[in-house]
Design a protein around this motif. Structure first.
Motif, PDB file in Angstrom:
ATOM      1  N   LEU A  31       0.732  -1.218   0.000  1.00  0.00           N
ATOM      2  CA  LEU A  31       0.087   0.057  -0.047  1.00  0.00           C
ATOM      3  C   LEU A  31       0.782   1.106  -0.016  1.00  0.00           C
ATOM      4  CD1 LEU A  31      -2.671  -1.281   2.711  1.00  0.00           C
ATOM      5  CD2 LEU A  31      -2.694  -1.299   0.364  1.00  0.00           C
ATOM      6  N   GLU A  32       0.541   2.218  -0.726  1.00  0.00           N
ATOM      7  CA  GLU A  32       1.261   3.746  -0.917  1.00  0.00           C
ATOM      8  C   GLU A  32       1.516   4.284   0.580  1.00  0.00           C
ATOM      9  OE1 GLU A  32       0.010   7.558  -3.038  1.00  0.00           O
ATOM     10  OE2 GLU A  32      -0.175   5.449  -4.354  1.00  0.00           O
ATOM     11  N   GLU A  33       0.364   4.401   1.455  1.00  0.00           N
ATOM     12  CA  GLU A  33       0.588   4.514   2.625  1.00  0.00           C
ATOM     13  C   GLU A  33      -0.129   3.779   3.566  1.00  0.00           C
ATOM     14  OE1 GLU A  33      -1.026   8.708   3.204  1.00  0.00           O
ATOM     15  OE2 GLU A  33      -1.161   8.828   0.918  1.00  0.00           O
ATOM     16  N   ASN A  34       0.576   3.371   4.792  1.00  0.00           N
ATOM     17  CA  ASN A  34       0.240   1.984   5.501  1.00  0.00           C
ATOM     18  C   ASN A  34       0.554   2.379   7.093  1.00  0.00           C
ATOM     19  OD1 ASN A  34      -0.258  -0.569   6.511  1.00  0.00           O
ATOM     20  ND2 ASN A  34       0.783  -1.560   4.930  1.00  0.00           N
ATOM     21  N   ILE A  35      -0.517   1.852   7.779  1.00  0.00           N
ATOM     22  CA  ILE A  35      -0.539   1.999   9.380  1.00  0.00           C
ATOM     23  C   ILE A  35       0.514   1.119  10.007  1.00  0.00           C
ATOM     24  CG2 ILE A  35      -2.456   3.498   9.638  1.00  0.00           C
ATOM     25  CD1 ILE A  35      -3.895   0.733  10.579  1.00  0.00           C
ATOM     26  N   LEU A  36       0.895   0.316   9.219  1.00  0.00           N
ATOM     27  CA  LEU A  36       1.715  -1.012   9.645  1.00  0.00           C
ATOM     28  C   LEU A  36       3.036  -0.849   9.029  1.00  0.00           C
ATOM     29  CD1 LEU A  36      -0.583  -3.916   9.729  1.00  0.00           C
ATOM     30  CD2 LEU A  36       0.215  -2.403  11.636  1.00  0.00           C
ATOM     31  N   ASP A  37       4.126  -1.270   9.443  1.00  0.00           N
ATOM     32  CA  ASP A  37       5.418  -1.301   8.862  1.00  0.00           C
ATOM     33  C   ASP A  37       5.507  -2.505   7.794  1.00  0.00           C
ATOM     34  OD1 ASP A  37       8.506  -2.229   8.631  1.00  0.00           O
ATOM     35  OD2 ASP A  37       8.485   0.047   9.460  1.00  0.00           O
ATOM     36  N   GLN A  38       6.064  -2.320   6.846  1.00  0.00           N
ATOM     37  CA  GLN A  38       6.263  -3.245   5.660  1.00  0.00           C
ATOM     38  C   GLN A  38       7.075  -4.488   6.182  1.00  0.00           C
ATOM     39  OE1 GLN A  38       4.650  -3.060   3.135  1.00  0.00           O
ATOM     40  NE2 GLN A  38       5.321  -5.082   2.006  1.00  0.00           N
ATOM     41  N   GLU A  39       8.125  -4.302   6.989  1.00  0.00           N
ATOM     42  CA  GLU A  39       8.909  -5.323   7.847  1.00  0.00           C
ATOM     43  C   GLU A  39       8.130  -6.385   8.442  1.00  0.00           C
ATOM     44  OE1 GLU A  39      12.021  -6.332   7.220  1.00  0.00           O
ATOM     45  OE2 GLU A  39      11.703  -4.978   5.722  1.00  0.00           O
ATOM     46  N   LEU A  40       6.857  -6.000   9.127  1.00  0.00           N
ATOM     47  CA  LEU A  40       6.040  -6.840   9.955  1.00  0.00           C
ATOM     48  C   LEU A  40       5.250  -7.661   8.862  1.00  0.00           C
ATOM     49  CD1 LEU A  40       4.192  -7.662  12.319  1.00  0.00           C
ATOM     50  CD2 LEU A  40       2.585  -5.785  11.441  1.00  0.00           C
ATOM     51  N   PHE A  41       5.129  -7.456   7.775  1.00  0.00           N
ATOM     52  CA  PHE A  41       4.552  -8.321   6.874  1.00  0.00           C
ATOM     53  C   PHE A  41       5.629  -9.379   6.268  1.00  0.00           C
ATOM     54  CE2 PHE A  41       2.098  -4.454   5.483  1.00  0.00           C
ATOM     55  CZ  PHE A  41       1.036  -4.972   6.310  1.00  0.00           C
ATOM     56  N   HIS A  42       6.998  -8.841   6.204  1.00  0.00           N
ATOM     57  CA  HIS A  42       7.967  -9.977   5.759  1.00  0.00           C
ATOM     58  C   HIS A  42       8.423 -10.793   7.089  1.00  0.00           C
ATOM     59  CE1 HIS A  42       8.658  -8.396   1.993  1.00  0.00           C
ATOM     60  NE2 HIS A  42       8.768  -7.069   2.490  1.00  0.00           N
ATOM     61  N   ALA A  43       8.187 -10.409   8.237  1.00  0.00           N
ATOM     62  CA  ALA A  43       8.520 -11.289   9.532  1.00  0.00           C
ATOM     63  C   ALA A  43       7.421 -12.243   9.691  1.00  0.00           C
ATOM     64  CB  ALA A  43       8.483 -10.283  10.646  1.00  0.00           C
TER      65      ALA A  43
END
Length: 83
Positions: A31-43
């Motif tokens: 997502l262009e703007e996200n309330i969660l950090d992208q690293e969370l998704f990878h973890a």
């Protein structure tokens, strides 16, 4: 926030709420703007046991209670598969 949006709803009146999405979709097309950090998704992608995450606005009256009852509130992110 109520959950995930395609863009920041505070800055964009035309932001679209996302009630259901898969982890694979979030990683493939962030997502262009996200309330969660992208690293969370990878973890999470590399974790073994976590299958579902639900984002619920705890400041919205009744939202947490509804989520605990299993009602469809906020955004549900599922690991793999169709949302």
């Amino acid at each position: 926030e109520r959950g995930l949006y395609d863009k920041d709803p505070k800055r964009h009146a035309d932001a679209t709420f996302i009630p259901r999405i898969t982890l694979d979709e979030l990683i493939a097309k962030p997502l262009e703007e996200n309330i969660l950090d992208q690293e969370l998704f990878h973890a999470w992608h590399n974790s073994k046991n976590l299958q579902t995450v639900r984002i619920v606005n705890g400041l919205e009256r009744g939202a947490l209670t509804a989520a605990l009852r299993g009602e469809d509130v906020g955004t549900t992110i599922t690991r793999g598969g169709a949302a």
